[in-house]
Design a protein around this motif. Structure first.
Motif, mmCIF file in Angstrom:
data_model
loop_
_atom_site.group_PDB
_atom_site.id
_atom_site.type_symbol
_atom_site.label_atom_id
_atom_site.label_comp_id
_atom_site.label_asym_id
_atom_site.label_seq_id
_atom_site.Cartn_x
_atom_site.Cartn_y
_atom_site.Cartn_z
ATOM 1 N N GLU A 1 -2.445 14.113 -13.645
ATOM 2 C CA GLU A 1 -3.491 13.381 -14.356
ATOM 3 C C GLU A 1 -3.293 11.875 -14.220
ATOM 4 N N ALA A 2 -2.034 11.434 -14.284
ATOM 5 C CA ALA A 2 -1.747 10.006 -14.128
ATOM 6 C C ALA A 2 -2.057 9.546 -12.707
ATOM 7 N N PHE A 3 -1.735 10.391 -11.735
ATOM 8 C CA PHE A 3 -1.944 10.026 -10.330
ATOM 9 C C PHE A 3 -3.429 9.905 -10.003
ATOM 10 N N VAL A 4 -4.227 10.881 -10.428
ATOM 11 C CA VAL A 4 -5.660 10.824 -10.107
ATOM 12 C C VAL A 4 -6.326 9.668 -10.851
ATOM 13 N N ALA A 5 -5.793 9.317 -12.023
ATOM 14 C CA ALA A 5 -6.350 8.185 -12.763
ATOM 15 C C ALA A 5 -6.079 6.877 -12.028
ATOM 16 N N CYS A 6 -4.895 6.768 -11.429
ATOM 17 C CA CYS A 6 -4.521 5.541 -10.714
ATOM 18 C C CYS A 6 -5.251 5.408 -9.381
ATOM 19 N N THR A 7 -5.479 6.537 -8.726
ATOM 20 C CA THR A 7 -6.066 6.496 -7.383
ATOM 21 C C THR A 7 -7.581 6.634 -7.393
ATOM 22 N N GLY A 8 -8.125 7.086 -8.525
ATOM 23 C CA GLY A 8 -9.566 7.283 -8.592
ATOM 24 C C GLY A 8 -10.031 8.564 -7.942
#
Length: 205
Positions: free
Chosen positions: A36-43
């Motif tokens: 969830e953190a990764f997809v939030a950072c990468t869009g």
């Protein structure tokens, strides 16, 4: 047309490709918060259909790793009802984890009864007979952790069983049973072998 392995260095790698590889790894290993953190950072769009699956698999794998193999079996049968019935090797391995817990707890009588009722029926299959004999031999040692097969008592064995269970559940749900990273490593090995063979042909040509 296939690309000559010697030209791979000239192929551009896009950020989205790298992101997809990372997401594949996180989904496979049930790292929901990190995902969830990764997809939030990468869009990147979050693979929402995987979230529920990740939570169920994580619970099952935690049970297997923490010594509650019977609970892992129960939960597996809920998400993949015929998986263990059709995969006797995996079913045996999960049951063996519970047997090991009984042995480590010095519950030898209970361990023997469990082996007779749950493990010995698998001995009808030759490929599982040797495994069965190894586990039963643990009962002969006062200190099984000092036996020649002490590795069956350790975290590494539980991790191996949990990994196999994870792959089996993913395959049962028609999801990739190997991460993109693992497939890339496999491909890299094949490419290296191909290049070595070509190099050998040139030297001896």
């Amino acid at each position: 047309m296939d690309v000559d392995p010697r030209h791979y260095e000239q192929i551009a790698i896009k950020d989205n490709d790298i992101h997809s590889i990372v997401v594949s790894y996180l989904v496979h290993n049930c790292y929901r918060e990190t995902l969830e953190a990764f997809v939030a950072c990468t869009g990147m769009p979050e693979p929402a259909d995987y979230i529920e699956d990740m939570e169920k698999r994580k619970e099952i794998l935690c049970c297997a790793l923490e010594g509650d193999a019977l609970k892992a079996i129960e939960l597996t049968e809920q998400v993949a009802c015929d998986l263990l019935e059709n995969n006797k090797d995996l079913h045996f391995d999960l049951l063996s984890l519970h047997f090991v817990e009984l042995v480590c707890a010095k519950k030898c009588t209970e361990a023997l009864e469990f082996a007779q009722n749950k493990l010995m029926p698998f001995g009808k299959e030759q490929k599982l007979l040797e495994k069965l004999e190894n586990f039963l031999s643990l009962l002969a040692y006062e200190e099984p952790e000092k036996s020649p097969i002490f590795h069956l008592l350790g975290l590494e064995y539980r991790q191996c069983v949990a990994d196999n269970l994870n792959r089996a559940i993913l395959a049962h749900r028609n999801l990739p049973s190997y991460t993109a990273v693992e497939r890339l490593i496999q491909q890299a090995i094949v490419v290296r072998q191909s290049l070595n063979q070509d190099h050998g042909k040139v030297r001896h040509g």
